[in-house]
Design an enzyme around this catalytic site. Structure first.
Site, PDB file in Angstrom:
ATOM      1  N   ARG A  25       0.835  -1.198   0.000  1.00 21.75           N
ATOM      2  CA  ARG A  25       0.000   0.000   0.000  1.00 21.75           C
ATOM      3  C   ARG A  25       0.869   1.246   0.000  1.00 21.75           C
ATOM      4  NH1 ARG A  25      -4.517  -2.280   4.051  1.00 21.75           N
ATOM      5  NH2 ARG A  25      -4.767  -4.168   2.860  1.00 21.75           N
ATOM      6  N   ASP A  75      -2.401   3.743   3.724  1.00 24.30           N
ATOM      7  CA  ASP A  75      -3.608   3.110   4.245  1.00 24.30           C
ATOM      8  C   ASP A  75      -4.011   3.893   5.488  1.00 24.30           C
ATOM      9  OD1 ASP A  75      -5.659   1.169   4.488  1.00 24.30           O
ATOM     10  OD2 ASP A  75      -4.453  -0.004   5.874  1.00 24.30           O
TER      11      ASP A  75
END
Length: 183
Positions: free
Chosen positions: A107, A110
């Site tokens: 990611r 997040d």
């Protein structure tokens, strides 16, 4: 006039909601993503950043063949309701370039709502307290740093108690870096 101004200020303060957000990044400029996300949260007119934890470097959960994460927790006050706060968090993720991937994968950024006041919400699109919070030392450790005595509305246990009973054995390293809110 002074009395009415004071009453208005106190009643506005009563409308503020306390929330804890967990932020993480394991791609690209991890620290840069965290700084930008905190900055964007702080620049939101209806969000006040109260505390920011230290930054923690953590092993990934689930799919292990990916870079380590940098994580932190932010305590905020907001006039925004939980659904709108979730929407704001997702907007910031998209603005910063988050690409939707499979569960447990990398990611850019997040942002998760961990707690929102003492609410318990269980809907398809929003679960508060965050359902994985009890199994994630990378959330509980920075949360404990900034508010160890906060009581989880679901378990009725303090954050420090949740941390001490967490079965997560992943390696977590506190970094000397701390992000300052620019707002």
């Amino acid at each position: 006039m002074l009395l009415s101004t004071l009453k208005q200020r106190f009643s506005e303060k009563d409308k503020m909601n306390k929330s804890f957000l967990s932020l993480g990044s394991n791609l690209g400029d991890r620290l840069g993503y965290l700084k930008k996300a905190v900055d964007l949260l702080g620049k939101s007119e209806d969000v006040n950043i109260i505390k920011i934890s230290s930054i923690y470097e953590t092993e990934p959960i689930g799919y292990k063949e990916q870079p380590n994460f940098l994580n932190l927790v932010v305590e905020i006050e907001t006039e925004t309701g939980p659904e709108d706060l979730l929407k704001r968090c997702k907007e910031i993720e998209i603005y910063l370039g988050r690409i939707k991937r499979e569960k447990w994968r990398e990611r850019e950024i997040d942002i998760d709502i961990i707690f929102y006041n003492n609410l318990i919400i269980e809907k398809d699109y929003i679960v508060i307290p965050h359902k994985e919070l009890y199994n994630r030392k990378f959330v509980l450790l920075p949360l404990c740093e900034i508010d160890p005595d906060f009581i989880c509305p679901k378990t009725k246990k303090s954050v420090k108690t949740l941390l001490s009973s967490c079965n997560d054995t992943s390696i977590i390293k506190v970094l000397n870096n701390k992000i300052q809110s620019e707002s």
